[in-house]
Design a protein around this motif. Structure first.
Motif, mmCIF file in Angstrom:
data_model
loop_
_atom_site.group_PDB
_atom_site.id
_atom_site.type_symbol
_atom_site.label_atom_id
_atom_site.label_comp_id
_atom_site.label_asym_id
_atom_site.label_seq_id
_atom_site.Cartn_x
_atom_site.Cartn_y
_atom_site.Cartn_z
ATOM 1 N N ALA A 26 1.059 -1.255 -0.050
ATOM 2 C CA ALA A 26 0.176 -0.023 0.049
ATOM 3 C C ALA A 26 0.898 1.187 0.063
ATOM 4 N N GLU B 46 -1.433 -1.470 -8.240
ATOM 5 C CA GLU B 46 -1.251 0.110 -8.356
ATOM 6 C C GLU B 46 -0.267 0.507 -7.470
ATOM 7 N N ASP C 137 -6.018 -4.245 -4.980
ATOM 8 C CA ASP C 137 -5.522 -2.962 -4.430
ATOM 9 C C ASP C 137 -4.085 -3.106 -4.608
ATOM 10 N N CYS C 138 -3.397 -4.071 -4.365
ATOM 11 C CA CYS C 138 -1.849 -3.934 -4.313
ATOM 12 C C CYS C 138 -1.354 -3.709 -5.683
ATOM 13 N N HIS D 263 -4.170 -8.857 -2.591
ATOM 14 C CA HIS D 263 -5.425 -8.020 -2.761
ATOM 15 C C HIS D 263 -5.507 -7.416 -4.166
ATOM 16 N N LEU E 95 -5.497 -3.088 4.499
ATOM 17 C CA LEU E 95 -5.435 -4.205 3.871
ATOM 18 C C LEU E 95 -5.147 -5.403 4.463
#
Length: 481
Positions: free
Chosen positions: A404, A464, A461-462, A459, A413
């Motif tokens: 993150a 980016e 979202d990791c 996850h 997360l």
């Protein structure tokens, strides 16, 4: 910024009004802080109920012991001036293989007194504060020789898994003198995953390769046997049509899963259809329950090693010219023929596994790369072993990375993914850290001799923030330096 190991036992030491409770509250979640004042309120009439002190400390010792036994990060918020208690906490942490760190609050006496006078409650009697200040002057000199893992002066702090303890200086080295490192995205879960969009996003993010785990049902380390799980080589063929530049491979194909000559034909076909982007991962195969479920033989280790060595010799022969006969230790192929031949002169072979005597030796003798797992110390040792066999064989590393932008994002997360697992255990298992943490970690791996890391992202979202990590090791970053 202090970087403390996760988990650890943190002992605060300093006189009253030195700022210990304020510091703890600023850097740790409330459930991690074991405060003698709070326990005095629990056992007595309030935080300033001195008559309840003995009971409060009895509870404190019990809570600290139970938390350390479970390897949970714990901050002991007391004066920390009792040498016997400090020795007991150090011994407790050592017994449970946990670092014990002291944070020293060397606040000037005048400031402690001024803060104390300004208090509207919990004001320390002047003579008691004077005793504490005198005791602190002695304690300050003792801390460094008492056996703490580290003694730090008060400063902003954060806890990180062991993998990131050296990350901050390593990240600076990467910024000053960038090293090149290749990255592959490792797909080990397919439940709810759009593999096409994931692959395209990974390619756009700068990943060099995409690897899929070669199993036929989910492994117990990740999920349940009935979770959705795609066949690897079919998936790679599909991804060949969805992507343009990334290399595509298995990490790794067990040699017991398919007729080896047939596996060679599959890999060659992928290489042709992808325009020369195939990678063939090979391993010993370990998942006995999977073999039983599909009705496959699961030979003993000696036989599987013989099969692996035969496969490592047969596959390049199969991908070459002509149709030579192959006679191995356990394999016989009358005509090692494969047309069309692969686009690449040689499809890269990556041998996966941690065995140093056999697996790394076979990788060094026959393969292009060895893929290993483990912490930095393990990777360094295996790199040395591999160099001893063949310094030309590349070293790659399989890992997980929860990434993150900042600590707050990491925390979110971790909470989203840990389920019922302790935060500390989950964070360590997935290497939960910020972009800078991971830049430092991967720099250390590069310095250990790793040329490519295969990363599983737990996850979506990791992706980016992981792209920012990848960018730090790209040619543009290296050239800019």
């Amino acid at each position: 910024m202090l970087t403390l190991p996760e988990p650890c036992l943190v002992v605060l030491a300093g006189p009253g009004a030195a700022g210990k409770s304020t510091w703890a509250a600023a850097h740790f979640r409330p459930e991690r802080i074991v405060s003698s004042d709070a326990l005095r309120a629990l056992a007595g009439a309030g935080e300033d109920d001195l008559a309840a002190s003995a009971d409060a400390f009895e509870i404190l010792e019990l809570v600290v012991e139970r938390r350390v036994r479970r390897r949970l990060t714990t901050v002991v918020d007391t004066l920390g001036l009792d040498a016997e208690r400090r020795r007991r906490w150090i011994a407790l942490a050592r017994e449970h293989d946990m670092p014990c760190v002291a944070i020293a609050f060397d606040t000037p006496a005048a400031e402690c007194r001024a803060r104390n006078r300004a208090r509207t409650h919990k004001r320390i009697p002047a003579e008691a504060l004077t005793r504490q200040l005198r005791d602190w002057a002695r304690t300050r000199e003792l801390l460094k020789d008492e056996g703490f893992s580290a003694v730090h002066l008060e400063a902003p702090a954060r806890t990180v898994p062991d993998a990131f303890l050296g990350a901050e200086p390593a990240a600076r080295r990467q910024a000053d003198e960038p090293a090149r490192l290749r990255f592959g995205l490792h797909l080990g879960e397919f439940k709810g995953v759009d593999v096409r969009e994931t692959a395209r996003a990974a390619e756009a993010a700068g990943f060099d390769a995409i690897y899929v785990m070669d199993h036929f049902r989910q492994i117990p380390q990740i999920g349940r046997a009935w979770d959705d799980f795609l066949e690897s080589w079919t998936t790679l063929a599909y991804l060949a049509a969805c992507t343009e530049t990334v290399r595509l491979g298995t990490l790794v194909s067990g040699v017991t899963y398919r007729n080896v000559a047939h596996l060679g034909k599959i890999a060659a076909t992928l290489d042709v259809l992808s325009g020369g982007r195939a990678v063939c991962g090979l391993g010993l195969a370990w998942f006995q329950e999977e073999h039983a479920a599909y009705g496959w033989d699961f030979p003993d280790v000696r036989t599987r090693y013989a099969l692996l060595e035969d496969a490592l010799q047969l596959l390049p022969l199969l991908w070459g010219k002509g149709s030579p006969r192959f006679e191995g230790r356990v394999l016989t192929v009358p005509e090692a023929m494969c047309y069309p031949r692969p686009k690449q002169e040689r499809i890269p072979i990556v041998v996966g596994g941690n065995g140093e005597r056999h697996t790394l030796r076979l990788a060094a003798k026959y393969a292009d790369a060895a893929n290993v797992m483990g912490d930095l110390a393990t990777v360094r040792r295996k790199a040395e072993v591999l160099r001893g066999y063949n310094p030309e064989t590349a070293l790659t590393h399989l890992t997980t990375a929860l990434v993150a932008a900042d600590d707050r994002g990491v925390e979110a997360l971790v909470e989203a993914g840990r389920g019922r697992r302790p935060r500390e255990a989950y964070a360590a298992a997935v290497h939960a850290g910020t972009v800078d943490d991971h830049i430092g970690r991967f720099r250390e791996l590069a310095e250990a001799g790793v040329g490519e890391v295969m990363v599983r992202l737990p996850h979506p979202d990791c992706l980016e923030p992981m792209a920012r990590v990848v960018a730090a090791f790209k040619d543009d970053a290296v050239g800019a330096a």
